[in-house]
Design a protein around this motif. Structure first.
Motif, PDB file in Angstrom:
ATOM      1  N   GLY A  22      11.004 -10.650  15.494  1.00  0.00           N
ATOM      2  CA  GLY A  22      11.592 -11.945  15.801  1.00  0.00           C
ATOM      3  C   GLY A  22      13.055 -12.093  15.437  1.00  0.00           C
ATOM      4  O   GLY A  22      13.747 -11.121  15.096  1.00  0.00           O
ATOM      5  N   ASP A  23      13.493 -13.345  15.515  1.00  0.00           N
ATOM      6  CA  ASP A  23      14.897 -13.697  15.300  1.00  0.00           C
ATOM      7  C   ASP A  23      15.188 -13.809  13.807  1.00  0.00           C
ATOM      8  O   ASP A  23      14.726 -14.742  13.141  1.00  0.00           O
ATOM      9  CB  ASP A  23      15.208 -15.022  15.993  1.00  0.00           C
ATOM     10  N   LEU A  24      15.968 -12.873  13.292  1.00  0.00           N
ATOM     11  CA  LEU A  24      16.331 -12.851  11.877  1.00  0.00           C
ATOM     12  C   LEU A  24      17.531 -13.758  11.632  1.00  0.00           C
ATOM     13  O   LEU A  24      18.490 -13.757  12.402  1.00  0.00           O
ATOM     14  CB  LEU A  24      16.664 -11.425  11.439  1.00  0.00           C
ATOM     15  N   MET A  25      17.455 -14.527  10.559  1.00  0.00           N
ATOM     16  CA  MET A  25      18.532 -15.459  10.231  1.00  0.00           C
ATOM     17  C   MET A  25      18.816 -15.428   8.738  1.00  0.00           C
ATOM     18  O   MET A  25      17.992 -14.957   7.951  1.00  0.00           O
ATOM     19  CB  MET A  25      18.134 -16.900  10.615  1.00  0.00           C
ATOM     20  N   LEU A  26      19.966 -15.968   8.385  1.00  0.00           N
ATOM     21  CA  LEU A  26      20.302 -16.166   6.980  1.00  0.00           C
ATOM     22  C   LEU A  26      20.374 -17.667   6.720  1.00  0.00           C
ATOM     23  O   LEU A  26      21.088 -18.393   7.411  1.00  0.00           O
ATOM     24  CB  LEU A  26      21.648 -15.515   6.643  1.00  0.00           C
ATOM     25  N   ASP A  27      19.602 -18.130   5.751  1.00  0.00           N
ATOM     26  CA  ASP A  27      19.658 -19.534   5.317  1.00  0.00           C
ATOM     27  C   ASP A  27      20.544 -19.621   4.080  1.00  0.00           C
ATOM     28  O   ASP A  27      20.220 -19.030   3.042  1.00  0.00           O
ATOM     29  CB  ASP A  27      18.259 -20.056   4.972  1.00  0.00           C
ATOM     30  N   LEU A  55      16.465 -15.381   3.291  1.00  0.00           N
ATOM     31  CA  LEU A  55      16.129 -15.003   4.656  1.00  0.00           C
ATOM     32  C   LEU A  55      15.580 -16.220   5.392  1.00  0.00           C
ATOM     33  O   LEU A  55      14.815 -17.000   4.836  1.00  0.00           O
ATOM     34  CB  LEU A  55      15.075 -13.890   4.654  1.00  0.00           C
ATOM     35  N   GLY A  56      15.988 -16.383   6.641  1.00  0.00           N
ATOM     36  CA  GLY A  56      15.500 -17.485   7.454  1.00  0.00           C
ATOM     37  C   GLY A  56      14.943 -16.987   8.769  1.00  0.00           C
ATOM     38  O   GLY A  56      14.997 -15.796   9.079  1.00  0.00           O
ATOM     39  N   GLU A  82      29.171  -9.823   8.023  1.00  0.00           N
ATOM     40  CA  GLU A  82      28.769 -10.115   6.645  1.00  0.00           C
ATOM     41  C   GLU A  82      27.374 -10.726   6.583  1.00  0.00           C
ATOM     42  O   GLU A  82      26.566 -10.375   5.722  1.00  0.00           O
ATOM     43  CB  GLU A  82      29.784 -11.072   6.006  1.00  0.00           C
ATOM     44  N   THR A  83      27.070 -11.630   7.529  1.00  0.00           N
ATOM     45  CA  THR A  83      25.743 -12.245   7.552  1.00  0.00           C
ATOM     46  C   THR A  83      24.670 -11.198   7.789  1.00  0.00           C
ATOM     47  O   THR A  83      23.626 -11.181   7.124  1.00  0.00           O
ATOM     48  CB  THR A  83      25.677 -13.334   8.648  1.00  0.00           C
ATOM     49  N   GLY A  84      24.908 -10.290   8.732  1.00  0.00           N
ATOM     50  CA  GLY A  84      23.945  -9.223   9.016  1.00  0.00           C
ATOM     51  C   GLY A  84      23.730  -8.317   7.827  1.00  0.00           C
ATOM     52  O   GLY A  84      22.590  -7.911   7.518  1.00  0.00           O
ATOM     53  N   ASN A  85      24.816  -7.970   7.130  1.00  0.00           N
ATOM     54  CA  ASN A  85      24.693  -7.126   5.928  1.00  0.00           C
ATOM     55  C   ASN A  85      23.852  -7.814   4.862  1.00  0.00           C
ATOM     56  O   ASN A  85      23.033  -7.169   4.177  1.00  0.00           O
ATOM     57  CB  ASN A  85      26.081  -6.809   5.359  1.00  0.00           C
ATOM     58  N   THR A  86      24.045  -9.130   4.711  1.00  0.00           N
ATOM     59  CA  THR A  86      23.266  -9.876   3.717  1.00  0.00           C
ATOM     60  C   THR A  86      21.788  -9.910   4.100  1.00  0.00           C
ATOM     61  O   THR A  86      20.903  -9.781   3.245  1.00  0.00           O
ATOM     62  CB  THR A  86      23.808 -11.314   3.567  1.00  0.00           C
ATOM     63  N   ILE A  87      21.504 -10.071   5.392  1.00  0.00           N
ATOM     64  CA  ILE A  87      20.112 -10.074   5.863  1.00  0.00           C
ATOM     65  C   ILE A  87      19.436  -8.749   5.525  1.00  0.00           C
ATOM     66  O   ILE A  87      18.315  -8.717   4.990  1.00  0.00           O
ATOM     67  CB  ILE A  87      20.052 -10.348   7.383  1.00  0.00           C
ATOM     68  N   LYS A 112      22.331 -20.334   9.139  1.00  0.00           N
ATOM     69  CA  LYS A 112      22.108 -21.779   9.008  1.00  0.00           C
ATOM     70  C   LYS A 112      22.531 -22.181   7.597  1.00  0.00           C
ATOM     71  O   LYS A 112      21.971 -21.686   6.621  1.00  0.00           O
ATOM     72  CB  LYS A 112      20.636 -22.130   9.241  1.00  0.00           C
ATOM     73  N   HIS A 113      23.517 -23.062   7.511  1.00  0.00           N
ATOM     74  CA  HIS A 113      24.056 -23.495   6.219  1.00  0.00           C
ATOM     75  C   HIS A 113      23.634 -24.946   5.977  1.00  0.00           C
ATOM     76  O   HIS A 113      24.058 -25.853   6.690  1.00  0.00           O
ATOM     77  CB  HIS A 113      25.577 -23.373   6.215  1.00  0.00           C
TER      78      HIS A 113
END
Length: 464
Positions: A22-27, A55-56, A82-87, A112-113
């Motif tokens: 699925g769709d990986l996100m950073l919260d 992880l979101g 940077e967001t992808g690296n954090t995920i 998503k912030h």
């Protein structure tokens, strides 16, 4: 739900292998407080006190499943940013196998912030990938066809960010059907649910179901009507509609369905409730549980989720404790829950004991905790711990003792532990003060070393 095997159905599941697609996100959460309005515009000014990254999206499902003890594999796409690296870093920290996550050029990772003051969401800022960005479809399908047959279950977490095309969804369904693997879908908001054809189960929420059928779900009759339409369109084995604070519907046919009410009286935040439902359904089906058992544990997980601000994952032990204790006292926590929820603004005051023959003296002792003006934690030995030390079980079991202690106004939290003494708990909680009865002053405390290590002050109260 009257099922004598309900508890065992969850308890017996050990480390199923689950693929999350699925769709990986950073919260990103900014927590703070508001005490003034901006002079530049009529908006609140939030002073940030702490920040957190989690992880979101599909990543939240990953955290839910790893917390439950599943062996999790992840398939998705992130960008070279940077967001992808954090995920990827957070997936590794959660011990999820992310060899199926493709890092794609020109793909913008999803962020998503959320800005939260107290229990109030002030603002959410989103950064989404460009829907026109081409994705490595063949590479994804090759991974899926290789991985699904060796999985115990698959969950598809579709947030409509472009990853899950009809071609990929069909490949997942075909592979699951061929291998006899349950496929659970948490669908995007769409009017065309036929893209999830041949899934074992899909779980839209109320809003998604309304968008699909074109009318509001105001009551149970509306929900049943929507379920009948959706199942006929998609030809599913099961359909689950999550209804947030109203629980969920498990639907097989117009003659075979169950509404399961949420087991909570307080609702703080419905964010994450849908992911809790789909994660729990998948975990239970991966463990070969009956669908009714899966639906019960799914609504219980969601009931626990909506009592928290923000998104929280629960362990199997935490779910079992909620099942055993019910919602009679939110003060009773597992050691893991306690460590996550200790306040920063108050000193933590700690005391412990068997409390197996609770007397007026115990009550007077505990009432004195109020004089310390801290956050008062009472730890009690489990039935197993007491039986091992005394050679016989306690007069009151751990559930009864915890409920009695939680009813005392001066007690903020009650925690049950299995060790012979509270040393490990003290090291984890790190209280500012440990309180004992006066008669312990001249005795050697088993927790003495832990108290000294943590720098806690030792206080003795008079006993009655």
């Amino acid at each position: 739900m009257n099922d004598p095997d309900l508890r065992q159905a969850l308890e017996k599941i050990i480390s199923p292998r689950i693929l999350v697609v699925g769709d990986l996100m950073l919260d990103h959460y900014s927590w703070g407080e508001v005490d003034r309005i901006s002079p530049e515009a009529p908006i609140p000014v939030m002073r940030v006190l702490r920040e957190d990254q989690r992880l979101g999206g599909a990543g939240n499902v990953v955290m839910n499943l790893t917390a439950l003890g599943a062996q999790v594999l992840v398939c998705g796409v992130t960008g070279k940013d940077e967001t992808g690296n954090t995920i990827l870093k957070l997936l590794s920290e959660n011990e999820a196998d992310h060899s199926g996550v493709i890092v794609a050029e020109n793909f913008k990772s999803c962020l998503k912030h959320r800005m939260i003051a107290g229990q109030t969401h002030l603002l959410r800022m989103d950064i989404d990938p460009d829907p026109e960005t081409p994705l490595p479809q063949k590479q994804l399908i090759d991974y899926l066809e290789q991985t699904i047959p060796s999985s115990d279950a698959v969950i598809v977490s579709d947030y409509g960010k472009g990853l899950l095309s009809p071609v990929i969804l069909k490949a997942i369904a075909d592979c699951g059907k061929k291998s006899g693997i349950p496929i659970v879908g948490d669908p995007r908001s769409t009017t065309n649910y036929s893209i999830y054809q041949d899934f074992t189960l899909i779980k839209p929420n109320r809003k998604e179901a309304e968008a699909s059928v074109g009318f509001a779900l105001k009551d149970r009759n509306d929900v049943l009507k929507a379920a009948e339409i959706l199942q006929a369109d998609v030809k599913l084995k099961y359909l689950v509609i999550s209804l947030d604070q109203d629980g969920l519907l498990l639907f097989r046919s117009p003659q075979d369905y169950h509404f399961m009410a949420a087991e909570t009286q307080e609702v703080f935040d419905v964010v994450g409730a849908g992911d809790s439902v789909s994660s729990m359904l998948t975990f239970m089906l991966a463990g070969k549980a009956k669908i009714e058992q899966a639906a019960y544990w799914a609504q219980l997980a969601a009931s626990m989720e909506i009592q928290h601000v923000g998104v929280v994952s629960f362990t199997k032990n935490e779910l079992l404790q909620r099942y055993d204790f019910g919602e009679t006292s939110s003060k009773i926590m597992t050691p893991e829950q306690l460590c996550r929820s200790l306040p920063q603004e108050l000193p933590v005051v700690f005391t412990n004991g068997f409390f197996d023959e609770i007397s007026a003296g115990h009550l007077k002792f505990l009432h004195q905790l109020k004089t310390l003006k801290g956050f008062n934690v009472v730890a009690i030995n489990s039935d197993k711990s007491i039986t091992e030390q005394k050679g016989q079980p306690p007069l009151l079991n751990e559930r009864e003792r915890a409920l009695l202690l939680s009813a005392i106004e001066a007690v903020d939290r009650v925690v049950i532990f299995n060790d012979p003494d509270a040393s490990s708990l003290i090291r984890n909680i790190r209280p500012q003060m440990v309180v004992k009865g006066e008669h312990f002053r001249k005795k050697k405390l088993p927790e003495k070393e832990a108290i000294e290590e943590t720098g806690a002050k030792l206080e003795y109260f008079p006993e009655y």
